[in-house]
Design a protein around this motif. Structure first.
Motif: not given
Length: 68
Positions: A54-64
């Protein structure tokens, strides 16, 4: 009986996304190959689409700063 195969354009229309987006996906092996033109059976694409993450799989960019 004629067998209808889906082209990349047909797949993009079926999924409601651009052909460029479809070209970026790792599609399943084609069911037919004519020259360099690939073709998929509608059932092959339906099964592949149902198994895609689904959409958003992979976690995206890590948060600061991690959420607390």
């Amino acid at each position: 009986m004629t067998i209808k195969y889906l082209s990349v354009t047909d797949v993009s229309k079926r999924l409601g996304i651009s052909t460029a987006a479809v070209s970026a996906y790792k599609l399943p092996q084609p069911d037919a190959l004519i020259g360099r033109t690939r073709g998929w059976l509608p059932d092959t694409i339906a099964q592949w689409n149902a198994q895609r993450p689904g959409r958003g799989v992979g976690g995206g960019r890590p948060r600061k700063h991690p959420a607390e």
